[in-house]
Design an enzyme around this catalytic site. Structure first.
Site, mmCIF file in Angstrom:
data_model
loop_
_atom_site.group_PDB
_atom_site.id
_atom_site.type_symbol
_atom_site.label_atom_id
_atom_site.label_comp_id
_atom_site.label_asym_id
_atom_site.label_seq_id
_atom_site.Cartn_x
_atom_site.Cartn_y
_atom_site.Cartn_z
ATOM 1 C CE1 TYR A 142 -3.087 3.154 2.668
ATOM 2 C CE2 TYR A 142 -3.577 2.728 1.008
ATOM 3 C CZ TYR A 142 -3.460 3.118 1.220
ATOM 4 O OH TYR A 142 -4.445 4.531 1.418
ATOM 5 C CG ASP A 237 5.541 3.907 0.624
ATOM 6 O OD1 ASP A 237 5.516 3.592 -0.263
ATOM 7 O OD2 ASP A 237 6.166 4.760 1.166
ATOM 8 C CE LYS A 265 2.203 4.999 7.516
ATOM 9 N NZ LYS A 265 1.030 5.461 8.461
#
Ligand code: KE4
Length: 428
Positions: A142, A237, A265
């Site tokens: 994802y 990623d 994050k």
């Protein structure tokens, strides 16, 4: 009626599914979603006063736990100078300099406001830099909700993407090719069949979105050489793994350096943030230095930047990552031993303070194998853990996160509670 239920019923009237991000609805595990009231350190309290030891940690954003005093102080001090300028301010330069110092692939970085913006922008840049359109991603990974990522693997090993959300144009989805994680032959074959047309390979170097799945030995290095041979860019990623598995991310840990990296994050300390960065020749294609357009009102927001700087400062202390890794290993080993006693198929792994488990005898090397896990048993385990005050991600296909606030005593308490929850779930 509990306050949580009352609030969720109100929420469903004004928010789609009652949430602002699908996973928060707890549909995969059932029951009312946890409605957060406040959180400090390793604990989160819901609106009914139920206290949990939290292993969600805002999906990995909180490396230091909730409400760390240093992060809070940095936010408060920044707030005294205002919240947003729409102009460059010193904090974004300082955080950029820290990221450039710590992340091997990054000479130049651009801040955005979410991981999705970071990955979307990195792919646009890769397509511009190579003049190519195709993208390779891995089944089960994802990278946020940009159209090019919302594609599902078709049948067969490496396939053209099919939209897995209404609203994603089929013509766009088919520009995304999907391979199984840890399958170098599938990547080699896909690159060969689309020679000269693949702009980039994007990979979560350690999967955190299909459960936790580590790369097979040498897999990332093979991706690096395959990308080079094919004239494609390699994008890591690291929205989850960045500053989580190592001070320099998965690329520092594995020694494999991508061309572009996406972050999120942790670099915002729990406030809205994303970033993409990489080689100077690539990043200087980005406007206004170059011609690849990307922009954002709140990009580099001074409050997020202040929280990110405080978090990276804390993470730079001697032994910080070693302690996190040791405690995570204790937790994973404790869980594995408990699963053996409970007599259930179980495989768990961790890298640093990123960990996960499957009710599956193992090995789990890709998403297809992950999907063979016992989801019903996971659902019973999730509920049993929750009733014992341990909050895990509400899906069998997510990772879990330990923070610096999870002390040895908290970890030991969690192992005890989860062993009890495992036994209860196995008996049910
Ligand atoms: P955001 O747009 O949610 O900030 O980041 C997207 C993203 C990109 N890349 C990776 C590797 C990610 O894990 C994410 C977001 N992670 C999910 C958790 N699995 C966010 C939680 C949610 O969607 O609510």
């Amino acid at each position: 009626m509990s306050k949580s239920r009352e609030l969720f019923e109100r929420a469903q009237k004004v928010l789609p599914g009652g949430v602002n991000s699908p996973v928060r609805a707890f549909r995969a595990v059932g029951g009312d979603p946890v409605m957060a009231c406040e959180a400090h350190g390793a604990t989160l309290t819901d609106v009914d006063g139920v206290v949990y030891t939290d292993y969600l940690m805002s999906w990995g954003a909180l490396l230091h736990g909730h409400d760390h005093p240093d992060v809070r102080r940095a936010i408060q001090q920044a707030l005294e100078r205002g919240t947003s300028y729409g102009l460059t301010s010193p904090a974004e330069i300082e955080l950029a300099e820290r990221i450039v110092r710590l992340v091997p692939s990054i000479d130049v970085v651009r801040f955005v406001v979410s991981g999705t913006e970071a990955t979307m922008s990195a792919v646009r840049l890769a397509r511009a830099a190579t003049g190519r359109d195709l993208l390779i991603k891995f089944d089960g990974a994802y990278h946020g909700h940009a159209d090019s990522f919302l594609v599902a693997a078709g049948s067969g090993v490496a396939t053209f993407g099919l939209p897995n959300s209404p609203g994603v144009p089929a013509d766009l989805a088919k520009l995304t090719l999907i391979c199984p994680f840890n399958d170098a032959d599938a990547v080699r074959d896909t690159l060969g069949r689309h020679a000269g047309k693949v702009a980039a390979i994007i990979v979560e170097p350690y999967f955190g979105n299909a459960g936790f799945i580590p790369p097979a030995d040498g897999f990332l290095a093979v991706l690096r050489s395959l990308a080079d041979e094919a004239g494609a860019l390699l994008i890591f990623d690291e929205v989850i793994t960045g500053f989580r598995v190592h001070a320099g991310g998965a690329q520092a840990l594995t020694g494999v350096t991508p061309d572009l990296t996406t972050l999120g994050k942790i670099i915002g300390g729990g406030l809205p943030v994303g970033a993409y960065g990489g080689r100077r020749d690539l990043m200087e294609r980005v406007a206004p230095h170059g011609d690849v357009y990307q922009a954002g009102t709140l990009a580099g927001n001074p409050i997020s930047m202040a929280a990110g700087i405080a978090g990276l400062e804390l993470a730079g202390r001697p032994g910080f990552y070693d302690t996190l890794e040791r405690r995570t290993r204790t937790l994973v080993e404790g869980l594995t031993a408990a699963a053996e006693v409970a007599g259930v198929p179980f495989t768990a792994a961790h890298e640093g303070s990123l960990f996960g488990f499957f009710f599956h005898a193992g090995p789990v090397r890709n998403y297809a194998e992950a999907k063979q896990c016992d989801v019903k048993l996971f659902t019973r385990f999730h509920a049993a853990a929750r009733s014992r005050g341990v909050l895990l991600a509400p899906s069998a296909f997510e990772a879990a996160f330990l923070s610096a606030a999870h002390t040895d005593a908290i970890v030991a308490d969690t192992v005890e509670k989860l062993a009890d929850a495992l036994a209860a779930a196995a008996r049910a």
